[in-house]
Design a protein around this motif. Structure first.
Motif, PDB file in Angstrom:
ATOM      1  N   HIS A   8       0.836  -1.206   0.000  1.00  0.00           N
ATOM      2  CA  HIS A   8       0.000   0.000   0.000  1.00  0.00           C
ATOM      3  C   HIS A   8       0.865   1.247   0.000  1.00  0.00           C
ATOM      4  O   HIS A   8       2.061   1.202   0.326  1.00  0.00           O
ATOM      5  CB  HIS A   8      -0.935   0.009   1.210  1.00  0.00           C
ATOM      6  CG  HIS A   8      -0.215  -0.101   2.523  1.00  0.00           C
ATOM      7  ND1 HIS A   8       0.347   0.977   3.144  1.00  0.00           N
ATOM      8  CD2 HIS A   8       0.058  -1.177   3.292  1.00  0.00           C
ATOM      9  CE1 HIS A   8       0.927   0.579   4.260  1.00  0.00           C
ATOM     10  NE2 HIS A   8       0.775  -0.724   4.376  1.00  0.00           N
ATOM     11  N   CYS A   9       0.237   2.337  -0.366  1.00  0.00           N
ATOM     12  CA  CYS A   9       0.902   3.632  -0.349  1.00  0.00           C
ATOM     13  C   CYS A   9       1.099   4.073   1.103  1.00  0.00           C
ATOM     14  O   CYS A   9       0.659   3.399   2.044  1.00  0.00           O
ATOM     15  CB  CYS A   9       0.077   4.655  -1.124  1.00  0.00           C
ATOM     16  SG  CYS A   9      -1.536   4.984  -0.372  1.00  0.00           S
ATOM     17  N   ILE A  50      -5.479  -3.324  -8.125  1.00  0.00           N
ATOM     18  CA  ILE A  50      -5.195  -1.999  -7.572  1.00  0.00           C
ATOM     19  C   ILE A  50      -6.508  -1.378  -7.146  1.00  0.00           C
ATOM     20  O   ILE A  50      -7.446  -1.285  -7.946  1.00  0.00           O
ATOM     21  CB  ILE A  50      -4.485  -1.096  -8.597  1.00  0.00           C
ATOM     22  CG1 ILE A  50      -3.166  -1.735  -9.023  1.00  0.00           C
ATOM     23  CG2 ILE A  50      -4.259   0.305  -8.018  1.00  0.00           C
ATOM     24  CD1 ILE A  50      -2.502  -1.090 -10.204  1.00  0.00           C
ATOM     25  N   THR A  54      -5.889   6.909  -8.036  1.00  0.00           N
ATOM     26  CA  THR A  54      -4.548   7.333  -8.439  1.00  0.00           C
ATOM     27  C   THR A  54      -4.646   8.452  -9.467  1.00  0.00           C
ATOM     28  O   THR A  54      -5.640   8.581 -10.173  1.00  0.00           O
ATOM     29  CB  THR A  54      -3.730   6.170  -9.051  1.00  0.00           C
ATOM     30  OG1 THR A  54      -4.343   5.726 -10.253  1.00  0.00           O
ATOM     31  CG2 THR A  54      -3.573   5.018  -8.072  1.00  0.00           C
ATOM     32  N   TRP A  71       0.309   7.375  -9.138  1.00  0.00           N
ATOM     33  CA  TRP A  71       0.606   7.572  -7.719  1.00  0.00           C
ATOM     34  C   TRP A  71      -0.686   7.815  -6.976  1.00  0.00           C
ATOM     35  O   TRP A  71      -1.718   8.142  -7.573  1.00  0.00           O
ATOM     36  CB  TRP A  71       1.588   8.731  -7.517  1.00  0.00           C
ATOM     37  CG  TRP A  71       1.035  10.054  -7.935  1.00  0.00           C
ATOM     38  CD1 TRP A  71       0.310  10.925  -7.178  1.00  0.00           C
ATOM     39  CD2 TRP A  71       1.132  10.660  -9.223  1.00  0.00           C
ATOM     40  NE1 TRP A  71      -0.037  12.030  -7.907  1.00  0.00           N
ATOM     41  CE2 TRP A  71       0.460  11.887  -9.167  1.00  0.00           C
ATOM     42  CE3 TRP A  71       1.742  10.270 -10.419  1.00  0.00           C
ATOM     43  CZ2 TRP A  71       0.368  12.734 -10.269  1.00  0.00           C
ATOM     44  CZ3 TRP A  71       1.640  11.124 -11.502  1.00  0.00           C
ATOM     45  CH2 TRP A  71       0.969  12.331 -11.418  1.00  0.00           C
ATOM     46  N   CYS A  72      -0.629   7.644  -5.660  1.00  0.00           N
ATOM     47  CA  CYS A  72      -1.796   7.866  -4.816  1.00  0.00           C
ATOM     48  C   CYS A  72      -2.216   9.329  -4.898  1.00  0.00           C
ATOM     49  O   CYS A  72      -1.393  10.236  -4.742  1.00  0.00           O
ATOM     50  CB  CYS A  72      -1.478   7.493  -3.370  1.00  0.00           C
ATOM     51  SG  CYS A  72      -2.789   7.947  -2.204  1.00  0.00           S
ATOM     52  N   THR A  79       2.849   4.258  -7.266  1.00  0.00           N
ATOM     53  CA  THR A  79       2.280   2.924  -7.099  1.00  0.00           C
ATOM     54  C   THR A  79       2.618   1.973  -8.246  1.00  0.00           C
ATOM     55  O   THR A  79       2.981   0.829  -8.010  1.00  0.00           O
ATOM     56  CB  THR A  79       0.751   3.007  -6.953  1.00  0.00           C
ATOM     57  OG1 THR A  79       0.208   3.714  -8.082  1.00  0.00           O
ATOM     58  CG2 THR A  79       0.368   3.718  -5.658  1.00  0.00           C
ATOM     59  N   LEU A  97       6.199  -0.432  -2.104  1.00  0.00           N
ATOM     60  CA  LEU A  97       4.901  -0.474  -1.424  1.00  0.00           C
ATOM     61  C   LEU A  97       4.800  -1.668  -0.476  1.00  0.00           C
ATOM     62  O   LEU A  97       3.916  -1.710   0.374  1.00  0.00           O
ATOM     63  CB  LEU A  97       3.761  -0.585  -2.440  1.00  0.00           C
ATOM     64  CG  LEU A  97       3.646   0.503  -3.499  1.00  0.00           C
ATOM     65  CD1 LEU A  97       2.523   0.165  -4.462  1.00  0.00           C
ATOM     66  CD2 LEU A  97       3.431   1.857  -2.857  1.00  0.00           C
TER      67      LEU A  97
END
Length: 118
Positions: A8-9, A50, A54, A71-72, A79, A97
């Motif tokens: 996870h982010c 996923i 994002t 990316w988040c 990500t 991650l």
């Protein structure tokens, strides 16, 4: 995904599930990978799950961009990347991650992506 690994982010909003540790990890030194802080494991997109929102970036400095980096949207953690060509059966997942024990023993290859920069 049974037997899978979840990462996870930083804030936990984006979760990425992969079937197993990758065969190898690329540590690329191109300008994008260096500034995004990513190391890449590769998987068929159908094998990766996923969740979470994002944002994406498409490199404008390359003559022929072929992928978008994601990316988040909340914390900015890189990500994954996804190819534009739906027939390209590979995507990159940022292995940072995941807990390093999830990929302990996997070869990390130094890649000279700097020579690819536009």
């Amino acid at each position: 995904m049974s037997g899978s690994i979840e990462g996870h982010c930083h804030c936990g909003t984006v979760r990425v599930t992969i079937p197993a540790a990758p065969d190898y990890i690329n540590d690329c030194n191109c300008s994008l990978c260096l500034t995004r802080g990513a190391i890449w494991g590769y998987f068929p997109p159908a094998k990766v799950s996923i969740t979470g929102e994002t944002d994406r970036y498409i490199r404008a400095d390359l003559r022929d961009a072929t992928l978008a980096t994601h990316w988040c949207a909340q914390c900015g953690t890189t990500t994954h990347w996804a190819a534009f060509d739906p027939d390209y059966d590979r995507m990159g997942v940022n292995m940072r991650l995941f807990d390093p024990t999830d990929y302990a023993g996997v070869e990390i290859r130094a890649i000279d992506g700097k020579s690819w920069d536009g």
